[in-house]
Design a protein around this motif. Structure first.
Motif, PDB file in Angstrom:
ATOM      1  N   TRP A  78       0.131   4.275  -2.169  1.00  0.00           N
ATOM      2  CA  TRP A  78      -1.123   4.987  -1.864  1.00  0.00           C
ATOM      3  C   TRP A  78      -1.183   5.398  -0.394  1.00  0.00           C
ATOM      4  O   TRP A  78      -2.243   5.475   0.196  1.00  0.00           O
ATOM      5  CB  TRP A  78      -2.315   4.096  -2.210  1.00  0.00           C
ATOM      6  N   ARG A 136       0.565   3.154  -9.609  1.00  0.00           N
ATOM      7  CA  ARG A 136       1.461   4.267  -9.271  1.00  0.00           C
ATOM      8  C   ARG A 136       2.879   3.790  -9.339  1.00  0.00           C
ATOM      9  O   ARG A 136       3.217   2.726  -9.025  1.00  0.00           O
ATOM     10  CB  ARG A 136       1.178   4.801  -7.863  1.00  0.00           C
ATOM     11  N   THR A 170       0.807  -1.228   0.000  1.00  0.00           N
ATOM     12  CA  THR A 170       0.000   0.000   0.000  1.00  0.00           C
ATOM     13  C   THR A 170       0.835   1.270   0.000  1.00  0.00           C
ATOM     14  O   THR A 170       0.288   2.374  -0.073  1.00  0.00           O
ATOM     15  CB  THR A 170      -0.960   0.020   1.211  1.00  0.00           C
ATOM     16  N   LEU A 227      -7.287   1.501  -6.916  1.00  0.00           N
ATOM     17  CA  LEU A 227      -6.663   2.790  -6.616  1.00  0.00           C
ATOM     18  C   LEU A 227      -5.856   3.359  -7.778  1.00  0.00           C
ATOM     19  O   LEU A 227      -5.418   4.511  -7.731  1.00  0.00           O
ATOM     20  CB  LEU A 227      -5.756   2.669  -5.378  1.00  0.00           C
ATOM     21  N   ARG A 237      -3.790   7.517   0.893  1.00  0.00           N
ATOM     22  CA  ARG A 237      -5.175   7.057   0.866  1.00  0.00           C
ATOM     23  C   ARG A 237      -5.432   5.807   1.690  1.00  0.00           C
ATOM     24  O   ARG A 237      -6.582   5.426   1.886  1.00  0.00           O
ATOM     25  CB  ARG A 237      -5.589   6.752  -0.588  1.00  0.00           C
ATOM     26  N   THR A 284     -14.408   3.205  -1.906  1.00  0.00           N
ATOM     27  CA  THR A 284     -13.195   2.493  -2.307  1.00  0.00           C
ATOM     28  C   THR A 284     -13.070   1.185  -1.539  1.00  0.00           C
ATOM     29  O   THR A 284     -12.699   0.150  -2.113  1.00  0.00           O
ATOM     30  CB  THR A 284     -11.956   3.375  -2.092  1.00  0.00           C
TER      31      THR A 284
END
Length: 198
Positions: free
Chosen positions: A108, A198, A105, A195, A111, A138
């Motif tokens: 993110w 990235r 994670t 999400l 978030r 989400t």
């Protein structure tokens, strides 16, 4: 203390574990040797997969009255947890799962927050972490897509329903955790889908 323990059992039966635990703790403040409160508190901790505390409560039952029915049940619970090394497995694999989820994670982190104890771990989704408002949409999409991919999760939980709770069985293996994290439709893939990469 009997009334408090009965109230605790009633709360527990309807899934209100936090209030049940509070009733048992109040009973123990009044009577630190209340077998029923110690035993039921141990059960609540075990159900939450907080096994060290469960063992502590059940050991207290045995210390207070080793010949009681509660002590016999507590000894049986202790024996299962120790013989099958379930507490050690929860500690070892819980540490691993928490570290891997934190790593997954990381892209993110604005978030998603990850935290937990033992094998009970949660991912809390935010609209924006600075304002700390949970993001239930989400969390729902993550849960839905994970379930469609073959991974089973609790529905979004917690205040604002923005958290996904991980609570695998005590006997889970590292291979099973890795498959859930990195296999087809695993956590990594679902995070990227929900999400964005990235």
């Amino acid at each position: 203390t009997k009334a408090l323990c009965n109230r605790g059992l009633a709360y527990y039966a309807v899934g209100n574990h936090q209030d049940a635990v509070e009733q048992y703790r109040v009973a123990l403040e009044i009577d630190p040797k209340c077998l029923e409160a110690h035993y039921n508190l141990g059960v609540a901790f075990a159900d939450a997969q907080i096994y060290r505390e469960a063992l502590d409560q059940w050991h207290k039952v045995v210390e207070i009255d080793p010949d009681s029915d509660a002590a016999r049940a507590a000894k049986a619970n202790i024996e299962v947890l120790l013989e099958e090394r379930l507490t050690e497995n929860a500690d070892e694999l819980g540490t691993y799962l928490l570290a891997e989820l934190t790593r997954l994670t990381e892209p993110w982190r604005d978030r998603v927050e990850v935290g937990g104890v033992g094998l009970v771990i949660a991912m809390l989704f935010f609209d924006n972490r600075n304002d700390l408002n949970p993001d239930p949409d989400t969390a729902y999409r993550f849960c839905r897509d994970a379930v469609y991919g073959g991974n089973l999760f609790f529905a979004p939980v917690g205040k604002g329903h923005g958290a996904i709770k991980f609570c695998p069985p005590l006997c889970i293996t590292r291979e099973a955790i890795d498959d859930a994290l990195y296999g087809p439709s695993g956590i990594k893939e679902v995070l990227e889908k929900v999400l964005g990469g990235r």
